[in-house]
Motif scaffolding. Sequence first.
Motif, PDB file in Angstrom:
ATOM      1  N   ALA A  31       0.843  -1.207   0.000  1.00  0.00           N
ATOM      2  CA  ALA A  31       0.000   0.000   0.000  1.00  0.00           C
ATOM      3  C   ALA A  31       0.875   1.253   0.000  1.00  0.00           C
ATOM      4  CB  ALA A  31      -0.935   0.002   1.204  1.00  0.00           C
ATOM      5  N   GLY A  32       1.913   1.249   0.814  1.00  0.00           N
ATOM      6  CA  GLY A  32       2.831   2.384   0.842  1.00  0.00           C
ATOM      7  C   GLY A  32       3.608   2.513  -0.453  1.00  0.00           C
ATOM      8  N   THR A  33       4.028   1.385  -1.020  1.00  0.00           N
ATOM      9  CA  THR A  33       4.738   1.409  -2.301  1.00  0.00           C
ATOM     10  C   THR A  33       3.832   1.960  -3.389  1.00  0.00           C
ATOM     11  OG1 THR A  33       6.059  -0.504  -1.615  1.00  0.00           O
ATOM     12  CG2 THR A  33       6.022  -0.003  -3.963  1.00  0.00           C
ATOM     13  N   SER A  39       2.794   8.986  -6.240  1.00  0.00           N
ATOM     14  CA  SER A  39       3.324  10.334  -5.970  1.00  0.00           C
ATOM     15  C   SER A  39       4.459  10.726  -6.909  1.00  0.00           C
ATOM     16  CB  SER A  39       3.795  10.454  -4.514  1.00  0.00           C
ATOM     17  OG  SER A  39       5.044   9.810  -4.330  1.00  0.00           O
ATOM     18  N   ILE A  40       5.151   9.743  -7.498  1.00  0.00           N
ATOM     19  CA  ILE A  40       6.235  10.073  -8.427  1.00  0.00           C
ATOM     20  C   ILE A  40       5.768  10.039  -9.882  1.00  0.00           C
ATOM     21  CG2 ILE A  40       8.077   9.400  -6.855  1.00  0.00           C
ATOM     22  CD1 ILE A  40       8.415   6.818  -8.560  1.00  0.00           C
ATOM     23  N   GLY A  41       4.451   9.841 -10.076  1.00  0.00           N
ATOM     24  CA  GLY A  41       3.891   9.944 -11.417  1.00  0.00           C
ATOM     25  C   GLY A  41       3.758   8.642 -12.183  1.00  0.00           C
ATOM     26  N   MET A  42       3.791   7.501 -11.498  1.00  0.00           N
ATOM     27  CA  MET A  42       3.625   6.232 -12.199  1.00  0.00           C
ATOM     28  C   MET A  42       2.142   5.977 -12.449  1.00  0.00           C
ATOM     29  SD  MET A  42       6.680   5.274 -12.704  1.00  0.00           S
ATOM     30  CE  MET A  42       6.646   3.609 -13.288  1.00  0.00           C
ATOM     31  N   LYS A  43       1.795   5.713 -13.703  1.00  0.00           N
ATOM     32  CA  LYS A  43       0.431   5.304 -14.032  1.00  0.00           C
ATOM     33  C   LYS A  43       0.217   3.896 -13.484  1.00  0.00           C
ATOM     34  CE  LYS A  43      -0.852   5.966 -18.292  1.00  0.00           C
ATOM     35  NZ  LYS A  43      -0.831   6.025 -19.768  1.00  0.00           N
ATOM     36  N   TRP A  44      -1.028   3.568 -13.166  1.00  0.00           N
ATOM     37  CA  TRP A  44      -1.357   2.236 -12.660  1.00  0.00           C
ATOM     38  C   TRP A  44      -0.449   1.871 -11.484  1.00  0.00           C
ATOM     39  CZ3 TRP A  44       0.448   2.189 -17.992  1.00  0.00           C
ATOM     40  CH2 TRP A  44      -0.536   2.557 -18.896  1.00  0.00           C
ATOM     41  N   THR A 152       8.255   5.414 -20.884  1.00  0.00           N
ATOM     42  CA  THR A 152       7.434   6.028 -21.927  1.00  0.00           C
ATOM     43  C   THR A 152       5.971   5.628 -21.772  1.00  0.00           C
ATOM     44  OG1 THR A 152       9.311   6.066 -23.452  1.00  0.00           O
ATOM     45  CG2 THR A 152       7.124   6.238 -24.431  1.00  0.00           C
ATOM     46  N   LEU A 153       5.741   4.388 -21.422  1.00  0.00           N
ATOM     47  CA  LEU A 153       4.374   3.902 -21.265  1.00  0.00           C
ATOM     48  C   LEU A 153       3.741   4.255 -19.919  1.00  0.00           C
ATOM     49  CD1 LEU A 153       4.791   0.321 -22.765  1.00  0.00           C
ATOM     50  CD2 LEU A 153       3.535   2.237 -23.781  1.00  0.00           C
ATOM     51  N   CYS A 154       4.542   4.294 -18.868  1.00  0.00           N
ATOM     52  CA  CYS A 154       3.967   4.272 -17.515  1.00  0.00           C
ATOM     53  C   CYS A 154       4.278   5.461 -16.623  1.00  0.00           C
ATOM     54  CB  CYS A 154       4.445   3.011 -16.786  1.00  0.00           C
ATOM     55  SG  CYS A 154       4.041   1.489 -17.643  1.00  0.00           S
ATOM     56  N   TRP A 155       5.111   6.379 -17.042  1.00  0.00           N
ATOM     57  CA  TRP A 155       5.520   7.448 -16.133  1.00  0.00           C
ATOM     58  C   TRP A 155       5.055   8.792 -16.647  1.00  0.00           C
ATOM     59  CZ3 TRP A 155      10.622  10.408 -16.019  1.00  0.00           C
ATOM     60  CH2 TRP A 155      10.774  11.088 -14.796  1.00  0.00           C
ATOM     61  N   ARG A 156       4.368   9.503 -15.795  1.00  0.00           N
ATOM     62  CA  ARG A 156       3.910  10.858 -16.093  1.00  0.00           C
ATOM     63  C   ARG A 156       4.313  11.743 -14.931  1.00  0.00           C
ATOM     64  NH1 ARG A 156       3.802   8.267 -19.869  1.00  0.00           N
ATOM     65  NH2 ARG A 156       2.159   7.944 -21.390  1.00  0.00           N
ATOM     66  N   PRO A 157       5.566  12.244 -14.948  1.00  0.00           N
ATOM     67  CA  PRO A 157       6.040  13.040 -13.815  1.00  0.00           C
ATOM     68  C   PRO A 157       5.214  14.311 -13.645  1.00  0.00           C
ATOM     69  CG  PRO A 157       7.570  13.200 -15.651  1.00  0.00           C
ATOM     70  CD  PRO A 157       6.525  12.185 -16.039  1.00  0.00           C
ATOM     71  N   GLN A 158       5.087  14.688 -12.398  1.00  0.00           N
ATOM     72  CA  GLN A 158       4.377  15.921 -12.067  1.00  0.00           C
ATOM     73  C   GLN A 158       5.246  17.107 -12.440  1.00  0.00           C
ATOM     74  OE1 GLN A 158       1.313  15.239 -10.993  1.00  0.00           O
ATOM     75  NE2 GLN A 158       1.869  13.089 -10.961  1.00  0.00           N
ATOM     76  N   MET A 159       4.725  17.990 -13.225  1.00  0.00           N
ATOM     77  CA  MET A 159       5.466  19.195 -13.605  1.00  0.00           C
ATOM     78  C   MET A 159       5.288  20.238 -12.502  1.00  0.00           C
ATOM     79  SD  MET A 159       6.961  18.603 -16.330  1.00  0.00           S
ATOM     80  CE  MET A 159       6.969  17.042 -17.151  1.00  0.00           C
TER      81      MET A 159
END
Length: 164
Positions: A31-33, A39-44, A152-159
Motif C-alpha cells: 500500500a505504501g509502495t 506520488s512520483i507519477g507512475m500510471k497504474w 514512456t508507457l507508464c511514467w507521467r512526472p508531475q510538472m
Amino acid sequence: MNKIDATMAILRISMGTSIAYHGINKARGIAGTTSWFSSIGMKWARQQAVIAASTEILAGVGLILGLATPLTCIAVIALMTVAIITVHACVGYFIFLPNGGWEYCASIIAVATAVAVTGPGSFSIDSAWNINQSLGVFALPMGVACAVCHLTLCWRPQMKTPTA
C-alpha cells in the motif's frame, strides 16, 4: 576453485540478496509502495508496485542461483535505470544527499553489467545446465531500452509550476 568463479558467485549472491530483499520490502508494504509510486507519477501505481516487487524478488533469486543470468541482469539494469530517472537523478550523485542520489543505483547497474558480461561462473545453475550466456554482452543496452520503454508507457512526472 577458480578465483573468477568464486568472485562471480560472491557478486551474484550479494547483489541478488540485496535486490530480492528490496522486493520483499516493497511487497510487505504494498500500500505504501503504491502510494509512493503514484506520488512520483507512475500510471497504474498498484500494478507498478506489484510488478516492481515481483521483478526484484525474481531477479534477486535468479542472481543468487545463477539462473537465466543475462535476463536477470537485464531486469536489474532496467529497475535501477527507472529508479535513477524517476527518483534519484534530480537529487544529485551522492547517496548521502537527502532523498539519496543515484550513486547506489549506478553501482548496481555496473555490477549487473559485469556479471552479465562475465557470466555467472561455474557455481551456478546456468553453468550446470549449460545455458548460453551470449546475451550478457547486450545486457546494458537492453536494460536501458527496457527502462525507456517502461517509462514512456507508464511514467507521467508531475510538472512543477513556477511561482511568481
